[in-house]
Motif scaffolding. Sequence first.
Motif, PDB file in Angstrom:
ATOM      1  N   ARG A  50      46.904  27.752  55.191  1.00  0.00           N
ATOM      2  CA  ARG A  50      45.617  27.152  55.581  1.00  0.00           C
ATOM      3  C   ARG A  50      45.112  27.741  56.893  1.00  0.00           C
ATOM      4  NH1 ARG A  50      44.637  20.760  56.704  1.00  0.00           N
ATOM      5  NH2 ARG A  50      42.372  20.765  56.557  1.00  0.00           N
ATOM      6  N   LEU A  51      46.023  27.857  57.835  1.00  0.00           N
ATOM      7  CA  LEU A  51      45.680  28.428  59.138  1.00  0.00           C
ATOM      8  C   LEU A  51      45.257  29.892  58.980  1.00  0.00           C
ATOM      9  CD1 LEU A  51      45.685  27.305  61.998  1.00  0.00           C
ATOM     10  CD2 LEU A  51      48.087  27.960  62.211  1.00  0.00           C
ATOM     11  N   ALA A  52      45.987  30.625  58.152  1.00  0.00           N
ATOM     12  CA  ALA A  52      45.707  32.050  57.916  1.00  0.00           C
ATOM     13  C   ALA A  52      44.326  32.253  57.280  1.00  0.00           C
ATOM     14  CB  ALA A  52      46.777  32.646  57.016  1.00  0.00           C
ATOM     15  N   GLN A  53      43.964  31.331  56.409  1.00  0.00           N
ATOM     16  CA  GLN A  53      42.655  31.408  55.744  1.00  0.00           C
ATOM     17  C   GLN A  53      41.528  31.330  56.779  1.00  0.00           C
ATOM     18  OE1 GLN A  53      42.262  28.327  52.805  1.00  0.00           O
ATOM     19  NE2 GLN A  53      40.895  29.522  51.533  1.00  0.00           N
ATOM     20  N   ASN A  54      41.746  30.495  57.794  1.00  0.00           N
ATOM     21  CA  ASN A  54      40.726  30.315  58.830  1.00  0.00           C
ATOM     22  C   ASN A  54      40.660  31.484  59.806  1.00  0.00           C
ATOM     23  OD1 ASN A  54      39.334  27.398  58.910  1.00  0.00           O
ATOM     24  ND2 ASN A  54      41.372  27.230  58.002  1.00  0.00           N
ATOM     25  N   VAL A  55      41.814  32.082  60.125  1.00  0.00           N
ATOM     26  CA  VAL A  55      41.799  33.229  61.052  1.00  0.00           C
ATOM     27  C   VAL A  55      41.611  34.545  60.304  1.00  0.00           C
ATOM     28  CG1 VAL A  55      43.143  32.059  62.841  1.00  0.00           C
ATOM     29  CG2 VAL A  55      44.338  33.431  61.117  1.00  0.00           C
ATOM     30  N   LYS A  56      41.534  34.444  58.971  1.00  0.00           N
ATOM     31  CA  LYS A  56      41.216  35.586  58.099  1.00  0.00           C
ATOM     32  C   LYS A  56      42.203  36.754  58.224  1.00  0.00           C
ATOM     33  CE  LYS A  56      36.329  34.505  57.581  1.00  0.00           C
ATOM     34  NZ  LYS A  56      36.470  33.099  58.003  1.00  0.00           N
ATOM     35  N   TYR A  92      51.661  33.991  64.104  1.00  0.00           N
ATOM     36  CA  TYR A  92      51.300  34.868  65.226  1.00  0.00           C
ATOM     37  C   TYR A  92      52.197  36.111  65.240  1.00  0.00           C
ATOM     38  CZ  TYR A  92      50.495  36.353  70.079  1.00  0.00           C
ATOM     39  OH  TYR A  92      50.204  37.086  71.203  1.00  0.00           O
ATOM     40  N   LEU A  93      53.519  35.897  65.079  1.00  0.00           N
ATOM     41  CA  LEU A  93      54.476  37.000  65.078  1.00  0.00           C
ATOM     42  C   LEU A  93      54.256  37.916  63.871  1.00  0.00           C
ATOM     43  CD1 LEU A  93      56.988  38.416  66.220  1.00  0.00           C
ATOM     44  CD2 LEU A  93      58.403  36.728  65.010  1.00  0.00           C
ATOM     45  N   ALA A  94      54.039  37.326  62.704  1.00  0.00           N
ATOM     46  CA  ALA A  94      53.825  38.113  61.483  1.00  0.00           C
ATOM     47  C   ALA A  94      52.557  38.950  61.568  1.00  0.00           C
ATOM     48  CB  ALA A  94      53.750  37.186  60.267  1.00  0.00           C
ATOM     49  N   ALA A  97      53.624  41.938  63.450  1.00  0.00           N
ATOM     50  CA  ALA A  97      54.560  42.772  62.676  1.00  0.00           C
ATOM     51  C   ALA A  97      53.828  43.526  61.565  1.00  0.00           C
ATOM     52  CB  ALA A  97      55.666  41.904  62.087  1.00  0.00           C
ATOM     53  N   GLU A  98      52.803  42.891  60.998  1.00  0.00           N
ATOM     54  CA  GLU A  98      52.043  43.501  59.899  1.00  0.00           C
ATOM     55  C   GLU A  98      50.766  44.204  60.390  1.00  0.00           C
ATOM     56  OE1 GLU A  98      53.156  43.845  57.041  1.00  0.00           O
ATOM     57  OE2 GLU A  98      54.704  42.317  56.763  1.00  0.00           O
ATOM     58  N   GLU A  99      50.685  44.377  61.715  1.00  0.00           N
ATOM     59  CA  GLU A  99      49.578  45.115  62.338  1.00  0.00           C
ATOM     60  C   GLU A  99      48.207  44.550  61.976  1.00  0.00           C
ATOM     61  OE1 GLU A  99      50.369  49.166  61.252  1.00  0.00           O
ATOM     62  OE2 GLU A  99      52.088  49.324  62.591  1.00  0.00           O
ATOM     63  N   SER A 100      48.127  43.212  61.991  1.00  0.00           N
ATOM     64  CA  SER A 100      46.850  42.514  61.787  1.00  0.00           C
ATOM     65  C   SER A 100      46.736  41.425  62.849  1.00  0.00           C
ATOM     66  CB  SER A 100      46.791  41.860  60.406  1.00  0.00           C
ATOM     67  OG  SER A 100      46.901  42.798  59.388  1.00  0.00           O
ATOM     68  N   THR A 101      46.947  41.797  64.085  1.00  0.00           N
ATOM     69  CA  THR A 101      47.122  40.841  65.180  1.00  0.00           C
ATOM     70  C   THR A 101      46.022  39.800  65.282  1.00  0.00           C
ATOM     71  OG1 THR A 101      48.281  42.570  66.388  1.00  0.00           O
ATOM     72  CG2 THR A 101      47.627  40.635  67.643  1.00  0.00           C
ATOM     73  N   VAL A 102      46.470  38.550  65.417  1.00  0.00           N
ATOM     74  CA  VAL A 102      45.581  37.409  65.622  1.00  0.00           C
ATOM     75  C   VAL A 102      45.832  36.893  67.033  1.00  0.00           C
ATOM     76  CG1 VAL A 102      45.129  35.010  64.951  1.00  0.00           C
ATOM     77  CG2 VAL A 102      45.555  36.728  63.194  1.00  0.00           C
ATOM     78  N   GLN A 103      44.783  36.575  67.743  1.00  0.00           N
ATOM     79  CA  GLN A 103      44.956  36.064  69.108  1.00  0.00           C
ATOM     80  C   GLN A 103      45.471  34.623  69.059  1.00  0.00           C
ATOM     81  OE1 GLN A 103      41.053  36.708  70.834  1.00  0.00           O
ATOM     82  NE2 GLN A 103      41.771  38.566  71.845  1.00  0.00           N
ATOM     83  N   ALA A 104      46.412  34.312  69.927  1.00  0.00           N
ATOM     84  CA  ALA A 104      47.013  32.976  69.953  1.00  0.00           C
ATOM     85  C   ALA A 104      45.955  31.902  70.219  1.00  0.00           C
ATOM     86  CB  ALA A 104      48.109  32.917  71.012  1.00  0.00           C
ATOM     87  N   ARG A 105      44.965  32.224  71.031  1.00  0.00           N
ATOM     88  CA  ARG A 105      43.935  31.213  71.339  1.00  0.00           C
ATOM     89  C   ARG A 105      43.114  30.844  70.102  1.00  0.00           C
ATOM     90  NH1 ARG A 105      38.955  33.470  72.008  1.00  0.00           N
ATOM     91  NH2 ARG A 105      38.872  35.719  72.368  1.00  0.00           N
ATOM     92  N   LEU A 106      42.992  31.812  69.171  1.00  0.00           N
ATOM     93  CA  LEU A 106      42.276  31.547  67.927  1.00  0.00           C
ATOM     94  C   LEU A 106      43.083  30.577  67.056  1.00  0.00           C
ATOM     95  CD1 LEU A 106      39.596  32.476  66.646  1.00  0.00           C
ATOM     96  CD2 LEU A 106      40.877  34.230  65.410  1.00  0.00           C
TER      97      LEU A 106
END
Length: 249
Positions: A50-56, A92-94, A97-106
Motif C-alpha cells: 500500500r505504501l509502495a503504491q503511494n510512493v510509486k 526504504y532499504l529495498a 537496493a533496487e536502485e529506485s530510491t524513495v526519500q524517507a520523508r515521503l
Amino acid sequence: MATNFWTSTHYKQLLDPEDVDVVHQLDKDRGMTLEDFKLIKLHMANYIARLAQNVKVRQRVVATAITYMRRVFARRSMSEYDPRLVAPACLYLASKAEESTVQARLLVFYIKKLYSDEKYRYEIKEILEMEMKILEVLNYYLVVFHPYRALSQLLQDAGMNDATQLTWGLVNDTYKMDLILTYPPHLIALACLYIASVQKDKENTAWFEELRVDMNVVKNIAMEILDFYDSHKLITDERVNAAMNKVAK
C-alpha cells in the motif's frame, strides 16, 4: 548483485519451513500464537504494498522489501522490532537496493496520510535507525532473486503467454506467504504456472516432465498457494487487529 542464484547469498540463506514458522519467546510471552505471527506478517506485506503504491515504486521493490521483512522476523522478535517500523524501513532499504530510491520523508508523509493510528506513526530518524538495524540482522546480504525473471521465460517456453496476467498475479500473491524464504524462485514460478495450466485446462504434463525438476516440490508449492487462498477468505480486520494488539509499542 550476484547473477547466479545457486552461488548467491539468497540460495545460501534458504530456510526449512519449520525454521520460518517459529514464534520467538519474547512474542510468546505477550500471548502471540503462530497464527498471530503469520497474520501480522501478511498485514505488513499488505502495508508495504500500500505504501509502495503511494510512493510509486516498481513491483520488484515491493517484493524485495517484503522479503527483507520476512527475513528479519525469521531471526528477530516483533517485541524487539516493531513491524510497523520494520515495514517502511524495509521498503526504504529495498528502494535503494533496487536502485529506485524513495526519500524517507515521503514515506513518513504517506504513513501519516494512510494511518490515523498513532502506533504506525514514525519519524524519518526512526526509519533511518531501523534501516541500520535491519542491515545488521540481514548480515548486509541484500541480494534477492525473484520468480518474475524465470516466469517470463517459462511462459514463453510453455506457450502460455496468454496466462501472463494470471501467473504474475499468482507470483505477487506468493509474497503474502513465506515461500520466498524457503524455495528457489524458479520453483515458485513453476508452481504458479502449474496452477495457471490447471485453471486454463491446458495439458502441459509432457512440458513439465522435460524440465527435470521435482514435480512433487512444484505441486507442494502450488498446494500451499491454493491453501493460502482458502484460508485468506477467513481473515477479518478483527483478527488482524487482535494480533496487532499483541505487538508492543
